[in-house]
Design a protein around this motif. Structure first.
Motif, short mmCIF file in Angstrom:
data_model
loop_
_atom_site.label_atom_id
_atom_site.label_comp_id
_atom_site.label_asym_id
_atom_site.label_seq_id
_atom_site.Cartn_x
_atom_site.Cartn_y
_atom_site.Cartn_z
N ASN A 181 31.39 35.49 48.03
CA ASN A 181 31.09 36.91 48.18
C ASN A 181 32.13 37.79 47.49
O ASN A 181 32.29 38.96 47.86
CB ASN A 181 30.93 37.29 49.66
N ARG A 182 32.79 37.25 46.50
CA ARG A 182 33.64 38.02 45.58
C ARG A 182 33.35 37.52 44.17
O ARG A 182 33.26 36.30 43.94
CB ARG A 182 35.12 37.86 45.88
N LEU A 183 33.23 38.44 43.23
CA LEU A 183 32.81 38.08 41.88
C LEU A 183 33.75 37.08 41.22
O LEU A 183 33.30 36.07 40.67
CB LEU A 183 32.67 39.35 41.05
N ARG A 184 35.04 37.35 41.26
CA ARG A 184 35.98 36.46 40.56
C ARG A 184 36.14 35.13 41.28
O ARG A 184 36.42 34.12 40.64
CB ARG A 184 37.31 37.18 40.38
N GLU A 185 35.97 35.13 42.58
CA GLU A 185 36.00 33.87 43.30
C GLU A 185 34.78 33.02 42.94
O GLU A 185 34.89 31.79 42.81
CB GLU A 185 36.05 34.12 44.81
N ALA A 186 33.63 33.65 42.78
CA ALA A 186 32.43 32.92 42.36
C ALA A 186 32.64 32.29 40.99
O ALA A 186 32.24 31.14 40.75
CB ALA A 186 31.23 33.86 42.32
#
Length: 502
Positions: A181-186
Motif C-alpha cells: 500500500n505504498r508505491l515505492r514499496e510495491a
C-alpha cells in the motif's frame, strides 16, 4: 542425496514431467508427501480462513504452518454471524466442528491450526498434527526453513514487508491484493521477485474478466478511437472514519498489537483499526480501488498497454463540523473518503491514442444517457469504454459486454470471442504457479506483471490523501507538482521493520 526441496526445484528437468491428479499418483488417491509443495499461511483472519480451503483443495499443496498476531477469535467481523463458521464446517463435512463457538466470528491462528489439522486428518486419516502456529512471521521463517512457499493474507500494510522477507529467503509467494500500500514499496516487492527468481502468484488474476470481445470491437472500429475507460464499484462496504480513535481500549488477550502494526508508526490500540475496517485507513489499507480495482482493471491495463499515468486528479467527499458555532472542514489525511472519483491520464502508446481512466467508488457512477434508449439504468457496478463514435458497457469485471445503445451494434462485429472460460477446481493461475514453483516459466499472475496496476492504485491513495491533482513522472517515480505528496509514496519504517533489512 536429493531432498524434497531439491526435487521440487528440479523435477521439471524431465521432458515428460507433468502435474498429475491425486488418483494417478502412488495409486493411493493422494500426491506423495515428497512431491507436495509445503506452504506457510500468513494471515488467518476472516478472509484468510475463507480462502484457505481453496488452497488446501489443490492436491500438490499442503499447509504446514499458520501465522497471525491474533491467537484467539476475538473481535473479528464478517458479513454474517455464523456464515464463515458454517462454510468451514461444510468444507470439513463436520457440522459440529467448533461447537460452542456459534455467535463468534472465527479468526486467529488457533482456529486456523485446528481447521488445517482437522481437514488433513479427515483427508489423510489418523490424528494429523502437522501444522505449526506462530504469531511472528519472522520466527516462522527462522524455524520453518524447509517450507517451500507462503501465502500472504494479512492487512495491506504488511504485504510488502512480509513478501520481501520471504522472497529473500527463497520462498515462493502467493499474495492477496495489493502488492503493497505504498508505491515505492510495491516497486521493491516487484524488484525483489525479479532478483530472486521465485515463483509468485498475485491472486486478483483469477477474478479478472476477459478483454477479448471488448478489444475486438475497439480494434474493429465499433466505437471509433478509444478516449476513456470508466470503472465504478459500490465499495466501500466498511466504515470510513472521519476522526482518529481516541478512546482507551485494552488490547485483546492473545493479540500482539506491535506485530499487527508492523512497519507503521506506534499508536494506541483500537478495534477501529483492525479486522475488516483496516482498508479505510491510509496507513493500513489501500481503499476501494486497491480492494476491487485489481479484479476489474488488471486485464484492461494489459490489453491497452497502460504504463504510468502523467496525471492523477481526485474529486472526493469531505466532512464538516461545528466548533463554538463556527463551521469548519475536517482536514482528513488519515482515512479514505466516503466516495470519490479519480481521473488518470495515460499518454498514447503504439497505435493506441492517449486515454483517460476514471475510477468511481462510494456509489458514484458516470452518466450514460444511451441506456435510456435500452430502458436500462447505470448498474451499481460496471465498466464503460468511451470512443469517438460510441460506447461499450460491461459488468464490473467485464461480464456481458455490449455496445450502447444495443441497436447500434454492427452485425459484422458481433462475433463472440472466446475468453478464459469457466475456472475449474484448480484455477489456471494456481496451476501455472505450481508449474513455476517446479521450475517452469513465471505465470501471467506473477508479481512481475503487476507493476502498472500497483502504481495506479497507490497513486489513487496519494491523490485522495493530498486532495490535489498530481503530475507524475513514472520514470523517476516522483510527483512533480505537489511537494507533500512525496512522503506518501513510501513510508517511514519503525526500527526493525525496514524490508531491506529483514
Amino acid at each position: 542425496m536429493m531432498n524434497r526441496r531439491t526435487f521440487l526445484e528440479t523435477a521439471s528437468a524431465s521432458a515428460c514431467f507433468t502435474i498429475l491428479p491425486r488418483h494417478v499418483l502412488a495409486g493411493s488417491g493422494v500426491v506423495p508427501p515428497s512431491d507436495k509443495i509445503t506452504v506457510a499461511h500468513i494471515g488467518t483472519g476472516t478472509e484468510g480462513l475463507r480462502e484457505m480451503p481453496r488452497l488446501m483443495a489443490v492436491p500438490e499443496v499442503q499447509i504446514v504452518a499458520v501465522c497471525d498476531p491474533s491467537k484467539h477469535a476475538i473481535g473479528y467481523r464478517d458479513w454474517g454471524t455464523d456464515d464463515l463458521l458454517n462454510e468451514l464446517r461444510t468444507v470439513l463435512d463436520k457440522p459440529e466442528w467448533m461447537a460452542g463457538t456459534e455467535g463468534t466470528v472465527p479468526g486467529g491462528r488457533d482456529v486456523a491450526k485446528n481447521f488445517v489439522e482437522t481437514y488433513y486428518a479427515t483427508e489423510q486419516g489418523g490424528a494429523f498434527k502437522g501444522c505449526s502456529a506462530y504469531a511472528d512471521f519472522r520466527e516462522l521463517l527462522d524455524k520453518e526453513k524447509d517450507v517451500d512457499a507462503v501465502k500472504i493474507m494479512t492487512p495491506d500494510h504488511l504485504h510488502g514487508i512480509i513478501s520481501i522477507a520471504c522472497m529473500k529467503r527463497g520462498k515462493h509467494v502467493i499474495m492477496h491484493k495489493p502488492i503493497a500500500n505504498r508505491l515505492r514499496e510495491a516497486k521493491l516487492v516487484i524488484d525483489t521477485a525479479r532478483e530472486t527468481g521465485v515463483a509468485t502468484h498475485f491472486m486478483p488474476w483469477e477474478a479478472n474478466g476477459s478483454m477479448d470481445q471488448v478489444m475486438a470491437w475497439i480494434n474493429g472500429g465499433a466505437i471509433g478511437d478509444l478516449r476513456e475507460i470508466h470503472n465504478w464499484t459500490n465499495r466501500p462496504v466498511w466504515p470510513q472514519y472521519t476522526s482518529v480513535p481516541t478512546a482507551s481500549t485494552p488490547v485483546p488477550e492473545g493479540f500482539e498489537w506491535d506485530l499487527w502494526l508492523g512497519p507503521e508508526a506506534e499508536r494506541p490500540y483500537s478495534p477501529d483499526y483492525t479486522h475488516m475496517v483496516f482498508r479505510g485507513w491510509y496507513d493500513f489499507g489501500g481503499g476501494s480501488m486497491a480492494d476491487m480495482g485489481h479484479y476489474s482493471l488488471w486485464t484492461v491495463f494489459n490489453a491497452l498497454e497502460l504504463g504510468s499515468p502523467i496525471s492523477v486528479e481526485p474529486m472526493l467527499t469531505h466532512t464538516c463540523g461545528l466548533k463554538n458555532g463556527i463551521a469548519y472542514t475536517v482536514n482528513n489525511d488519515f482515512s479514505f473518503p466516503t466516495a470519490s472519483t479519480v481521473r488518470f491520464k495515460y499518454p498514447a502508446s503504439g497505435k493506441r491514442p492517449a486515454v483517460d481512466l476514471v475510477w468511481y467508488d462510494g456509489g458514484m457512477r458516470p452518466p450514460a444517457p444511451e441506456l435510456e434508449m435500452d430502458k436500462e439504468e447505470v448498474p451499481i457496478e460496471g465498466m464503460m469504454f468511451v470512443g469517438s463514435k460510441g460506447k461499450i458497457l460491461a459488468g464490473f469485471q467485464l461480464e456481458d459486454p455490449h455496445l450502447m445503445p444495443q441497436g447500434s451494434m454492427p452485425k459484422d462485429l458481433v462475433t463472440p470471442v472466446r475468453g478464459r472460460g469457466q475456472r475449474g477446481a484448480v484455477p489456471s493461475g494456481m496451476r501455472q504457479w505450481i508449474e513455476a514453483v517446479r521450475g517452469g516459466p513465471q505465470s501471467p499472475s506473477s508479481f512481475l506483471n503487476a507493476g502498472p496496476i500497483s502504481e495506479a492504485v497507490n497513486l489513487y491513495a496519494v491523490a485522495l490523501r493530498t486532495g490535489k491533482k498530481l503530475l507524475y513522472d513514472g520514470q523517476s517515480q516522483k510527483v512533480t507538482n505537489v511537494a507533500e505528496a512525496d512522503k506518501y509514496l513510501s513510508r517511514e519504517y519503525r526500527k526493525g521493520w525496514d524490508p531491506r533489512a529483514l
